[in-house]
Design an enzyme around this catalytic site. Structure first.
Site, PDB file in Angstrom:
ATOM      1  N   HIS A   1       0.886  -1.187   0.000  1.00 29.02           N
ATOM      2  CA  HIS A   1       0.000   0.000   0.000  1.00 29.02           C
ATOM      3  C   HIS A   1       0.914   1.224   0.000  1.00 29.02           C
ATOM      4  O   HIS A   1       1.632   1.456  -0.954  1.00 29.02           O
ATOM      5  CB  HIS A   1      -0.924  -0.126   1.222  1.00 29.02           C
ATOM      6  CG  HIS A   1      -2.050   0.831   1.308  1.00 29.02           C
ATOM      7  ND1 HIS A   1      -2.420   1.664   0.288  1.00 29.02           N
ATOM      8  CD2 HIS A   1      -2.929   1.103   2.333  1.00 29.02           C
ATOM      9  CE1 HIS A   1      -3.462   2.403   0.661  1.00 29.02           C
ATOM     10  NE2 HIS A   1      -3.781   2.070   1.908  1.00 29.02           N
TER      11      HIS A   1
ATOM     12  N   HIS B   1      -1.382  -1.894  -9.897  1.00 30.31           N
ATOM     13  CA  HIS B   1      -2.351  -1.321  -8.974  1.00 30.31           C
ATOM     14  C   HIS B   1      -3.573  -2.204  -8.929  1.00 30.31           C
ATOM     15  O   HIS B   1      -3.965  -2.769  -9.949  1.00 30.31           O
ATOM     16  CB  HIS B   1      -2.749   0.099  -9.398  1.00 30.31           C
ATOM     17  CG  HIS B   1      -3.369   0.866  -8.284  1.00 30.31           C
ATOM     18  ND1 HIS B   1      -4.706   0.765  -7.977  1.00 30.31           N
ATOM     19  CD2 HIS B   1      -2.826   1.706  -7.376  1.00 30.31           C
ATOM     20  CE1 HIS B   1      -4.956   1.527  -6.924  1.00 30.31           C
ATOM     21  NE2 HIS B   1      -3.842   2.104  -6.540  1.00 30.31           N
TER      22      HIS B   1
ATOM     23  N   ASP C   1       3.303   6.074  -6.956  1.00 31.13           N
ATOM     24  CA  ASP C   1       4.386   6.025  -5.978  1.00 31.13           C
ATOM     25  C   ASP C   1       5.750   5.816  -6.603  1.00 31.13           C
ATOM     26  O   ASP C   1       6.769   6.135  -5.990  1.00 31.13           O
ATOM     27  CB  ASP C   1       4.090   4.963  -4.927  1.00 31.13           C
ATOM     28  CG  ASP C   1       2.961   5.424  -4.038  1.00 31.13           C
ATOM     29  OD1 ASP C   1       2.899   6.635  -3.801  1.00 31.13           O
ATOM     30  OD2 ASP C   1       2.138   4.607  -3.614  1.00 31.13           O
TER      31      ASP C   1
HETATM   32  N1  CMC Z   1       5.804  -6.937 -10.316  1.00 29.43           N
HETATM   33  C1  CMC Z   1       5.695  -8.119 -10.970  1.00 29.43           C
HETATM   34  N2  CMC Z   1       4.525  -8.742 -11.203  1.00 29.43           N
HETATM   35  C2  CMC Z   1       3.417  -8.155 -10.759  1.00 29.43           C
HETATM   36  C3  CMC Z   1       3.445  -6.920 -10.083  1.00 29.43           C
HETATM   37  C4  CMC Z   1       4.691  -6.307  -9.861  1.00 29.43           C
HETATM   38  N3  CMC Z   1       4.773  -5.130  -9.224  1.00 29.43           N
HETATM   39  N4  CMC Z   1       2.185  -6.565  -9.742  1.00 29.43           N
HETATM   40  C5  CMC Z   1       1.386  -7.538 -10.193  1.00 29.43           C
HETATM   41  N5  CMC Z   1       2.124  -8.488 -10.813  1.00 29.43           N
HETATM   42  C6  CMC Z   1       1.616  -9.682 -11.516  1.00 29.43           C
HETATM   43  C7  CMC Z   1       1.132 -10.752 -10.559  1.00 29.43           C
HETATM   44  O1  CMC Z   1       2.174 -11.638 -10.206  1.00 29.43           O
HETATM   45  C8  CMC Z   1       0.048 -11.408 -11.381  1.00 29.43           C
HETATM   46  O2  CMC Z   1       0.668 -12.225 -12.351  1.00 29.43           O
HETATM   47  P1  CMC Z   1      -0.083 -13.581 -12.863  1.00 29.43           P
HETATM   48  O3  CMC Z   1      -1.353 -13.128 -13.500  1.00 29.43           O
HETATM   49  O4  CMC Z   1       0.881 -14.198 -13.817  1.00 29.43           O
HETATM   50  O5  CMC Z   1      -0.293 -14.409 -11.634  1.00 29.43           O
HETATM   51  C9  CMC Z   1      -0.600 -10.227 -12.134  1.00 29.43           C
HETATM   52  O6  CMC Z   1       0.462  -9.258 -12.253  1.00 29.43           O
HETATM   53  C10 CMC Z   1      -1.788  -9.601 -11.437  1.00 29.43           C
HETATM   54  O7  CMC Z   1      -1.370  -9.224 -10.143  1.00 29.43           O
HETATM   55  P2  CMC Z   1      -2.244  -9.298  -8.827  1.00 29.43           P
HETATM   56  O8  CMC Z   1      -1.374  -9.764  -7.696  1.00 29.43           O
HETATM   57  O9  CMC Z   1      -3.507 -10.059  -9.084  1.00 29.43           O
HETATM   58  O10 CMC Z   1      -2.619  -7.816  -8.623  1.00 29.43           O
HETATM   59  P3  CMC Z   1      -3.239  -7.237  -7.308  1.00 29.43           P
HETATM   60  O11 CMC Z   1      -4.352  -6.365  -7.733  1.00 29.43           O
HETATM   61  O12 CMC Z   1      -3.562  -8.284  -6.318  1.00 29.43           O
HETATM   62  O13 CMC Z   1      -2.015  -6.407  -6.683  1.00 29.43           O
HETATM   63  C11 CMC Z   1      -0.548  -4.647  -6.164  1.00 29.43           C
HETATM   64  C12 CMC Z   1      -1.868  -5.051  -6.855  1.00 29.43           C
HETATM   65  C13 CMC Z   1      -0.457  -3.129  -6.139  1.00 29.43           C
HETATM   66  C14 CMC Z   1      -0.569  -5.150  -4.694  1.00 29.43           C
HETATM   67  C15 CMC Z   1       0.614  -5.267  -6.947  1.00 29.43           C
HETATM   68  O14 CMC Z   1       0.599  -4.821  -8.276  1.00 29.43           O
HETATM   69  C16 CMC Z   1       1.971  -4.975  -6.299  1.00 29.43           C
HETATM   70  O15 CMC Z   1       2.365  -5.689  -5.367  1.00 29.43           O
HETATM   71  N6  CMC Z   1       2.692  -3.904  -6.783  1.00 29.43           N
HETATM   72  C17 CMC Z   1       3.935  -3.531  -6.200  1.00 29.43           C
HETATM   73  C18 CMC Z   1       3.666  -2.714  -4.954  1.00 29.43           C
HETATM   74  C19 CMC Z   1       3.151  -1.314  -5.289  1.00 29.43           C
HETATM   75  O16 CMC Z   1       3.736  -0.601  -6.091  1.00 29.43           O
HETATM   76  N7  CMC Z   1       2.060  -0.921  -4.584  1.00 29.43           N
HETATM   77  C20 CMC Z   1       1.548   0.431  -4.668  1.00 29.43           C
HETATM   78  C21 CMC Z   1       0.182   0.538  -5.193  1.00 29.43           C
HETATM   79  S1  CMC Z   1      -0.212   2.268  -5.493  1.00 29.43           S
HETATM   80  C22 CMC Z   1      -0.320   2.959  -3.936  1.00 29.43           C
HETATM   81  C23 CMC Z   1      -1.624   2.797  -3.266  1.00 29.43           C
HETATM   82  O17 CMC Z   1      -2.666   3.184  -3.839  1.00 29.43           O
HETATM   83  O18 CMC Z   1      -1.609   2.308  -2.127  1.00 29.43           O
END
Ligand code: CMC
Length: 432
Positions: free
Chosen positions: A268, A309, A367
């Protein structure tokens, strides 16, 4: 012709009577199936991570993740970032309308008039280790405000709620800046009421009693923009935390402290700090390939921080604004050739062209850029999330107040799908 459904029916394959549920429409965005009646039938829904659940109704912030739209009270974020300052946006979030000139002046006077901390709070800071993370200090000190300002904690009273809201908006910058000064071992700098909100924070962060400090107007504007872009974001983890804690009638300072704790997580608000830590770890453009490979490897926990995101499956509109600000700040400070910033720009370019990131719609998020801007301004990585918390305070307060004015609000109490042992008998210790 309106093709929207107005009712949905759940049927069961065991012959039980189907249940008809109303479909509710908001002013924008998805309709929702009102499942409240299910509980009366002893039927519950299962939705870890609230992927498909609207936990409340709200008129504050609207996000369309598919189309990359973000509105505060109906105003697009791009227009607010262009034409308003943070306190106007905070007023908008809290009151529903932008202030006119008189309201704006009165609001500024109210907030700057409350920016000092009770002197006794200095001692609370001094109880922390000098190397404590600023977010740890913020969780503690913001929570402790309830021990100082208990004259505004009757949440049933609108006047109390407003006074607490003003106090939080006014004092959180002071707390955030002092958590940094305490790390450094420098004297706390008191707020300066002639400065605007962003300039005052920069003054409390960077000034010392020994020298005159003049905030750079381009950097102050960039900082103000960071605050606007992070001011609210619908029902994210920390906002939902504030609402859940507040739903029990907990005091506003405890609620915002809980929001800060939730924001701290790297998935987050911790992402901006994690992004810069990751860039430091990568260290050199030649190692980007190695880290991209790790980010794609499902057996490796590593994720490219600052990418992706939960809601935006298109470019985050805040990221587009922050990207522009990022280039303005790097130009102003002559940092375009700095190795760390070159590395960030190269990573952005490569990831935007990489099939893995393109096919999953993983764009750099706000971010990624705000971390780079703050780093360029001389703000240490450990303060990034604290600044996010300071910005988000306006949104948390607005959402908390909205919840308390909502006649449908109830104490938050999710149900569960129990997967543990069925009833069993305790054996004496000798027989276990
Ligand atoms: N690096 C590599 N792979 C990723 C990433 C990443 N940063 N984010 C998502 N993926 C992949 C994930 O492994 C999955 O792959 P597959 O379909 O092959 O299994 C696919 O993309 C979909 O990901 P998800 O986990 O279903 O996405 P989510 O909605 O659960 O997670 C997130 C969103 C923000 C937690 C994630 O993208 C992440 O961990 N990003 C890095 C941390 C980050 O920058 N967070 C800040 C968000 S913006 C600030 C805020 O609003 O709080």
């Amino acid at each position: 012709m309106n093709n929207k459904p107005t009712k949905a029916t759940i049927s069961f394959d065991n012959g039980a009577a189907p249940i008809e549920l109303p479909v509710l429409s908001g002013s924008l965005g998805n309709d929702v199936i009102d499942i409240r009646a299910l509980g009366k039938h002893d039927i519950f829904t299962y939705d870890p991570g609230f992927m498909s659940t609207a936990a409340c109704n709200s008129s504050i912030t609207f996000i369309d993740g598919e189309n990359g739209l973000l509105y505060y009270r109906g105003y697009p974020i791009e227009e607010l970032a262009e034409h308003c300052d943070y306190l106007e946006v905070a007023y908008l979030l809290m009151h529903g309308e932008l202030p006119n000139a008189t309201e704006k002046q009165e609001f500024i006077a109210t907030i700057s008039g409350s920016s000092m901390l009770h002197d006794q709070l200095n001692n609370i800071f001094r109880g922390f280790r000098r190397d404590a993370h600023p977010m740890a200090v913020m969780v503690g000190v913001v929570g402790s405000l309830s021990a100082f300002y208990f004259d505004s904690m009757d949440i049933r009273e609108a006047k109390h709620r407003e006074l607490s809201a003003h106090r939080l908006l006014a004092k959180v910058p002071t707390i955030a800046a002092w958590s940094y000064k305490y790390n450094l071992g420098q004297p706390f700098m008191y707020p300066q009421n002639h400065l605007n909100y962003a300039e005052n924070f920069m003054h409390m962060m960077f000034a010392t009693p020994c020298e005159k400090y003049e905030p750079n107007p381009i950097l102050a504007k960039a900082f103000d923009r960071i605050l606007i872009l992070h001011a609210d974001h619908e029902q994210n983890a920390s906002t939902s935390t504030v609402r859940l804690v507040g739903s029990s009638g907990a005091n506003p300072f405890a609620c915002i402290s809980a929001g800060i704790a939730s924001l701290w997580g790297p998935a987050h608000g911790g992402a901006n700090e994690a992004t810069l830590n990751m860039l430091e770890e990568i260290g050199d453009i030649s190692r980007i390939g190695e880290y991209l490979k790790r980010a794609k490897d499902k057996t490796d926990n590593f994720r490219l921080m600052g990418f992706g995101h939960r809601v935006y499956r298109n470019m985050d509109p805040r990221a587009a604004i922050m990207r522009k600000t990022c280039h303005e700040v790097l130009n102003e400070l002559g940092l375009n050739d700095d190795p760390m910033f070159k590395l960030a720009m190269e990573l952005e370019k490569i990831a935007l062209e990489d099939e893995y990131f393109v096919s999953r719609k993983l764009y750099p998020n706000v971010d990624f850029y705000s971390g780079i801007v703050m780093r360029a301004m001389g703000i240490p990585n450990s303060m990034f999330t604290a600044i996010f918390a300071l910005a988000r305070t306006a949104g948390w307060i607005a959402q908390w107040s909205e919840m308390h004015s909502d006649p449908e609000a109830k104490i938050g109490r999710p149900r569960q799908l129990y997967t543990g042992a069925a009833r069993r008998t305790v054996m004496p210790v000798s027989k276990r």
